[in-house]
Design a protein around this motif. Structure first.
Motif, PDB file in Angstrom:
ATOM      1  N   LEU A 131      28.262  27.683 -18.421  1.00 25.09           N
ATOM      2  CA  LEU A 131      26.719  27.505 -19.691  1.00 25.09           C
ATOM      3  C   LEU A 131      27.758  28.830 -20.759  1.00 25.09           C
ATOM      4  CD1 LEU A 131      23.909  29.696 -18.222  1.00 25.09           C
ATOM      5  CD2 LEU A 131      24.000  27.449 -18.653  1.00 25.09           C
ATOM      6  N   ARG A 132      27.684  27.862 -21.773  1.00 27.24           N
ATOM      7  CA  ARG A 132      28.484  27.681 -22.592  1.00 27.24           C
ATOM      8  C   ARG A 132      27.706  28.423 -24.217  1.00 27.24           C
ATOM      9  NH1 ARG A 132      32.195  23.444 -22.959  1.00 27.24           N
ATOM     10  NH2 ARG A 132      33.089  24.432 -24.633  1.00 27.24           N
ATOM     11  N   PHE A 133      27.785  29.853 -23.868  1.00 26.08           N
ATOM     12  CA  PHE A 133      27.068  30.145 -24.844  1.00 26.08           C
ATOM     13  C   PHE A 133      27.330  29.867 -26.451  1.00 26.08           C
ATOM     14  CE2 PHE A 133      24.968  32.957 -22.437  1.00 26.08           C
ATOM     15  CZ  PHE A 133      23.545  32.647 -22.392  1.00 26.08           C
ATOM     16  N   ASP A 134      29.199  29.253 -26.537  1.00 27.02           N
ATOM     17  CA  ASP A 134      29.661  28.887 -27.783  1.00 27.02           C
ATOM     18  C   ASP A 134      29.235  27.944 -28.581  1.00 27.02           C
ATOM     19  OD1 ASP A 134      31.124  28.089 -25.328  1.00 27.02           O
ATOM     20  OD2 ASP A 134      31.769  27.240 -26.403  1.00 27.02           O
ATOM     21  N   ILE A 135      28.573  26.959 -27.820  1.00 24.31           N
ATOM     22  CA  ILE A 135      27.890  25.616 -28.139  1.00 24.31           C
ATOM     23  C   ILE A 135      26.899  25.565 -28.793  1.00 24.31           C
ATOM     24  CG2 ILE A 135      29.719  24.196 -27.074  1.00 24.31           C
ATOM     25  CD1 ILE A 135      27.477  23.152 -25.351  1.00 24.31           C
ATOM     26  N   ALA A 136      25.910  26.999 -28.575  1.00 26.99           N
ATOM     27  CA  ALA A 136      24.237  26.915 -29.095  1.00 26.99           C
ATOM     28  C   ALA A 136      24.417  26.542 -30.546  1.00 26.99           C
ATOM     29  CB  ALA A 136      23.982  28.260 -28.993  1.00 26.99           C
ATOM     30  N   ALA A 137      23.840  26.388 -31.056  1.00 27.03           N
ATOM     31  CA  ALA A 137      23.409  26.075 -32.455  1.00 27.03           C
ATOM     32  C   ALA A 137      22.184  27.088 -33.359  1.00 27.03           C
ATOM     33  CB  ALA A 137      23.565  24.630 -32.978  1.00 27.03           C
ATOM     34  N   GLU A 139      19.910  30.231 -33.921  1.00 24.16           N
ATOM     35  CA  GLU A 139      19.781  31.514 -34.159  1.00 24.16           C
ATOM     36  C   GLU A 139      19.128  32.634 -32.928  1.00 24.16           C
ATOM     37  OE1 GLU A 139      17.537  32.045 -38.230  1.00 24.16           O
ATOM     38  OE2 GLU A 139      17.590  29.879 -37.522  1.00 24.16           O
ATOM     39  N   PHE A 140      18.354  31.537 -32.070  1.00 26.26           N
ATOM     40  CA  PHE A 140      18.194  32.868 -30.474  1.00 26.26           C
ATOM     41  C   PHE A 140      18.511  31.417 -29.608  1.00 26.26           C
ATOM     42  CE2 PHE A 140      15.747  33.846 -34.116  1.00 26.26           C
ATOM     43  CZ  PHE A 140      15.690  35.860 -33.956  1.00 26.26           C
ATOM     44  N   VAL A 141      18.774  32.375 -28.424  1.00 27.57           N
ATOM     45  CA  VAL A 141      19.026  31.310 -27.277  1.00 27.57           C
ATOM     46  C   VAL A 141      18.533  31.773 -25.544  1.00 27.57           C
ATOM     47  CG1 VAL A 141      20.843  32.410 -26.965  1.00 27.57           C
ATOM     48  CG2 VAL A 141      20.614  30.747 -26.335  1.00 27.57           C
ATOM     49  N   ALA A 142      17.787  31.083 -24.875  1.00 27.21           N
ATOM     50  CA  ALA A 142      17.306  31.263 -23.435  1.00 27.21           C
ATOM     51  C   ALA A 142      18.239  30.637 -22.581  1.00 27.21           C
ATOM     52  CB  ALA A 142      15.910  31.086 -24.083  1.00 27.21           C
ATOM     53  N   ARG A 212      21.159  34.806 -30.723  1.00 27.13           N
ATOM     54  CA  ARG A 212      22.487  34.403 -30.295  1.00 27.13           C
ATOM     55  C   ARG A 212      23.182  35.593 -30.833  1.00 27.13           C
ATOM     56  NH1 ARG A 212      26.410  31.128 -32.457  1.00 27.13           N
ATOM     57  NH2 ARG A 212      24.734  29.864 -33.864  1.00 27.13           N
ATOM     58  N   SER A 213      23.875  35.765 -32.552  1.00 24.05           N
ATOM     59  CA  SER A 213      24.242  36.840 -32.272  1.00 24.05           C
ATOM     60  C   SER A 213      24.859  37.750 -31.893  1.00 24.05           C
ATOM     61  CB  SER A 213      24.361  37.136 -34.228  1.00 24.05           C
ATOM     62  OG  SER A 213      23.220  37.971 -34.215  1.00 24.05           O
ATOM     63  N   LEU A 214      23.656  38.722 -31.623  1.00 24.45           N
ATOM     64  CA  LEU A 214      24.511  39.167 -30.112  1.00 24.45           C
ATOM     65  C   LEU A 214      24.701  39.288 -29.222  1.00 24.45           C
ATOM     66  CD1 LEU A 214      23.337  42.713 -29.996  1.00 24.45           C
ATOM     67  CD2 LEU A 214      21.195  42.111 -29.134  1.00 24.45           C
ATOM     68  N   VAL A 215      24.043  38.149 -28.357  1.00 25.90           N
ATOM     69  CA  VAL A 215      25.004  37.900 -26.888  1.00 25.90           C
ATOM     70  C   VAL A 215      26.069  37.617 -27.608  1.00 25.90           C
ATOM     71  CG1 VAL A 215      24.483  36.050 -25.541  1.00 25.90           C
ATOM     72  CG2 VAL A 215      22.267  37.216 -26.573  1.00 25.90           C
ATOM     73  N   ALA A 216      27.022  36.754 -27.950  1.00 25.65           N
ATOM     74  CA  ALA A 216      27.995  36.745 -28.939  1.00 25.65           C
ATOM     75  C   ALA A 216      29.300  37.884 -29.274  1.00 25.65           C
ATOM     76  CB  ALA A 216      28.560  35.657 -30.144  1.00 25.65           C
ATOM     77  N   GLU A 217      28.294  38.456 -29.759  1.00 24.54           N
ATOM     78  CA  GLU A 217      29.308  39.781 -30.182  1.00 24.54           C
ATOM     79  C   GLU A 217      28.906  41.053 -29.434  1.00 24.54           C
ATOM     80  OE1 GLU A 217      28.149  44.357 -32.462  1.00 24.54           O
ATOM     81  OE2 GLU A 217      26.517  42.453 -33.081  1.00 24.54           O
ATOM     82  N   LEU A 218      28.409  40.598 -28.066  1.00 18.41           N
ATOM     83  CA  LEU A 218      28.183  41.496 -26.495  1.00 18.41           C
ATOM     84  C   LEU A 218      29.353  40.269 -25.410  1.00 18.41           C
ATOM     85  CD1 LEU A 218      24.767  42.458 -26.253  1.00 18.41           C
ATOM     86  CD2 LEU A 218      26.581  44.045 -26.758  1.00 18.41           C
ATOM     87  N   GLY A 219      29.701  39.494 -25.482  1.00 20.73           N
ATOM     88  CA  GLY A 219      30.738  38.033 -25.433  1.00 20.73           C
ATOM     89  C   GLY A 219      29.771  37.566 -24.013  1.00 20.73           C
TER      90      GLY A 219
END
Length: 460
Positions: A131-137, A139-142, A212-219
Motif C-alpha cells: 500500500l502506497r501511502f506515499d502517493i496519497a494526495a 489530507e486524510f487517508v483510509a 495523512r501527515s501523521l501517518v507519514a510522520e510515523l512511517g
C-alpha cells in the motif's frame, strides 16, 4: 436449560430484532432525494479536505467483481473531494488491467500504482509493503478491502464531523456485513473512544480514517507486522494523539466472508478469537507498543469472547486494599444451596478464593448481626477481618463512608454482602487498572447464581 433462562433468551431475541430493524431504518435506506440534499450540503462545507482511499489490488486472478463493487461505492459518494488509489500487489491480468485503466481514465480522481518494493520495504511482501501511502494526495487517508463497500454518505458523514473537529487525527465508523444478495447483517456498533479497550483488540475496524501527515510522520505501515499492520499503525497513532472520534453510523459494509477465506478483522469481533495467525501478529504489535512506551505489562490471549487480547499490568509495590462491606446480617435462600448467611458466605469466599493476599476486610454493621454470623466470620481466624459497629441510622452510603474512615488501604473496594468470589484473580485484575493514573474507578462483571449476567458496567 431453566425456564428463567429460556424466557430471558426470548426477551433478548425480541430486543435484538427490534434493534436490527432500527439499524436498517436509520442508516441503510436513504432516498435519492436525501442523497441529493447531501451533495448540495457538502458543497457548502467550510472545510473540504481531500480523503484518499487506498485499495490493494491482489489475487491471481484479480476478483474483478469485488474490485468493481468497491470502486463504484466510492464513485457514488455524496462528498466529492476524494481520491482513490488502486495499488497492485502483483501484476494484474490483462482483463483486470483493462478494467482498472478504464477507471483511471474516467475523471482523474482514480489512480493506479504498482507495488513499490523500495529499500525501506526490503524483501517484505504483502499488503503492508504494497500500500502506497506515499502517493496519497489527500489530507486524510483510509484503507478499503476489495469487495467491501462504502455507504453513499460515508465520506459526507466523516467530513461533517471534521467540520466540527478539524484537528481530528483518527475517525472511525460503525460497520456491518453485506451478503451477495445485498442483504445487510451482523452490525457492529462500536463504543466511543477508549484507550484501555483498544488494547484488547482493534475495535475501531473499518472505516478508519487517519490524518495523512501523521501517518507519514510515523512511517505508515511497517512490513514486519504483516497480518496486523493496521492495528500496529493505529497503536502508533493513538499514542501520539487523543483527537480520536467515532461516527455512530453504519457506513462500511464488509463483503460476506467466504468459508475458505475468513476475514481477519471485523470491528470488535475477531474471527479467529485472537487465536490464529492474525491474533498472534496483533499481540506482537501490542508488545511492541508496551515496550516502546515503557509500560510494565504483559500481553496474552484473552480467555473470553469479544476481546482478542488481554494486557496484564504489573501491580506495583503490593498496595493494601481495603474491602468495605456494609451489612445488615441477612440470610437468603439460594436455589440448590438452601439458606445462606450472606455476610459469612461473602467473607469466607473472599478469604478462601482470593489470590492477592494484601487486603483487609471491614464489615460495617449496626450491632444487629446474629450470633451465628459473628461466630462464622470470627471463626475464620483471619486478622485481616474486622467487624465494625456503625451507630447511626441505617444508611448504606453513610456506612460506606464510615468504613472508609476506618480503613488503612491505598485502594478501597466496596462489596455487597450478597456477593461471592468466583475467580481467584478478581482483586488483582481490578487492582491492575485502579493503580493506573488515568483510572478513577474499576468494576467487575457480576453474575446471578444461575450464570446469567447481572451487571457488566455502566456508561457515564
Amino acid at each position: 436449560m431453566s425456564p428463567e433462562l429460556i424466557t430471558k433468551g426470548k426477551t433478548y431475541l425480541r430486543q435484538y430484532r427490534a434493534l436490527r430493524s432500527i439499524w436498517r431504518a436509520l442508516g441503510l435506506s436513504k432516498t435519492a432525494t436525501e442523497l441529493d440534499r447531501q451533495r448540495s450540503a457538502a458543497e457548502r462545507f467550510p472545510f473540504c479536505p481531500v480523503i484518499c482511499l487506498l485499495v490493494a489490488v491482489k489475487g491471481d486472478p484479480v476478483d474483478q467483481d469485488a474490485l468493481r463493487s468497491t470502486v463504484e461505492s466510492v464513485r457514488r459518494q455524496t462528498y466529492a473531494f476524494w481520491q482513490l488509489c488502486l495499488v497492485s500487489v502483483d501484476a494484474p491480468s490483462n482483463a483486470a488491467a483493462e478494467m482498472i485503466n478504464q477507471y483511471v481514465e474516467d475523471g482523474g480522481r482514480i489512480i493506479h500504482a504498482a507495488h513499490n518494493a523500495d529499500a525501506d520495504a526490503g524483501e517484505a511482501e504483502g499488503e503492508a509493503a504494497a500500500l502506497r501511502f506515499d502517493i496519497a494526495a489527500g489530507e486524510f487517508v483510509a484503507v478499503l478491502e476489495p469487495g467491501d463497500q462504502l455507504a453513499p454518505d460515508a465520506l459526507y458523514a466523516l467530513v461533517a464531523l471534521l467540520n466540527q473537529h478539524p484537528a481530528a487525527d483518527l475517525i472511525y465508523t460503525d460497520e456491518d456485513q453485506r451478503a451477495g444478495d445485498g442483504a445487510h447483517a451482523r452490525p457492529v456498533f462500536k463504543p466511543a473512544w477508549s484507550p484501555e479497550y483498544f488494547l484488547s483488540g482493534m475495535y475501531t475496524g473499518r472505516l478508519s480514517v487517519y490524518r495523512r501527515s501523521l501517518v507519514a510522520e510515523l512511517g505508515a505501515f511497517r512490513p514486519k507486522f504483516e497480518g496486523a499492520h493496521e492495528y500496529d499503525l493505529a497503536l502508533r497513532v493513538v499514542e501520539r494523539s487523543e483527537r480520536i472520534y467515532h461516527v455512530r453510523q453504519v457506513l462500511y459494509h464488509r463483503r460476506g466472508a467466504q468459508p475458505s477465506a475468513p476475514r481477519r478483522s471485523e470491528g470488535v469481533r475477531a474471527d479467529d478469537g485472537g487465536n490464529g495467525t492474525s491474533g498472534e501478529a496483533e499481540r506482537r504489535a501490542l508488545r511492541d507498543y508496551l515496550s516502546r512506551n515503557q509500560v510494565a505489562a504483559t500481553c496474552e490471549q484473552a480467555a473470553v469472547g469479544g476481546a482478542s487480547h488481554r494486557v496484564r499490568y504489573r501491580v506495583a509495590a503490593r498496595p493494601l486494599v481495603s474491602i468495605i462491606i456494609p451489612t445488615a446480617g441477612f440470610s437468603r435462600v439460594v436455589d440448590g444451596r438452601g439458606e445462606l448467611d450472606l455476610l459469612a458466605n461473602c467473607v469466607q469466599s473472599v478469604v478462601r478464593s482470593t489470590a492477592y493476599t494484601h487486603f483487609e476486610v471491614l464489615c460495617i454493621d449496626n450491632s444487629d448481626l446474629r450470633e451465628e454470623t459473628t461466630r462464622a466470620v470470627q471463626g475464620l481466624g483471619d486478622a485481616r477481618i474486622r467487624l465494625i459497629n456503625y451507630s447511626g441510622p441505617f444508611n448504606i452510603a453513610q456506612k460506606m463512608n464510615f468504613g472508609v474512615r476506618q480503613a488503612a488501604g491505598e485502594h478501597f473496594l466496596f462489596l455487597n454482602d450478597d456477593t461471592e468470589v468466583v475467580s481467584a484473580e478478581w482483586l488483582e485484575a481490578m487492582l491492575e487498572f485502579s493503580q493506573q493514573p488515568a483510572v478513577g474507578a474499576v468494576g467487575a462483571k457480576l453474575y446471578f447464581h444461575n450464570g446469567s449476567i447481572q451487571h457488566a458496567g455502566v456508561v457515564i
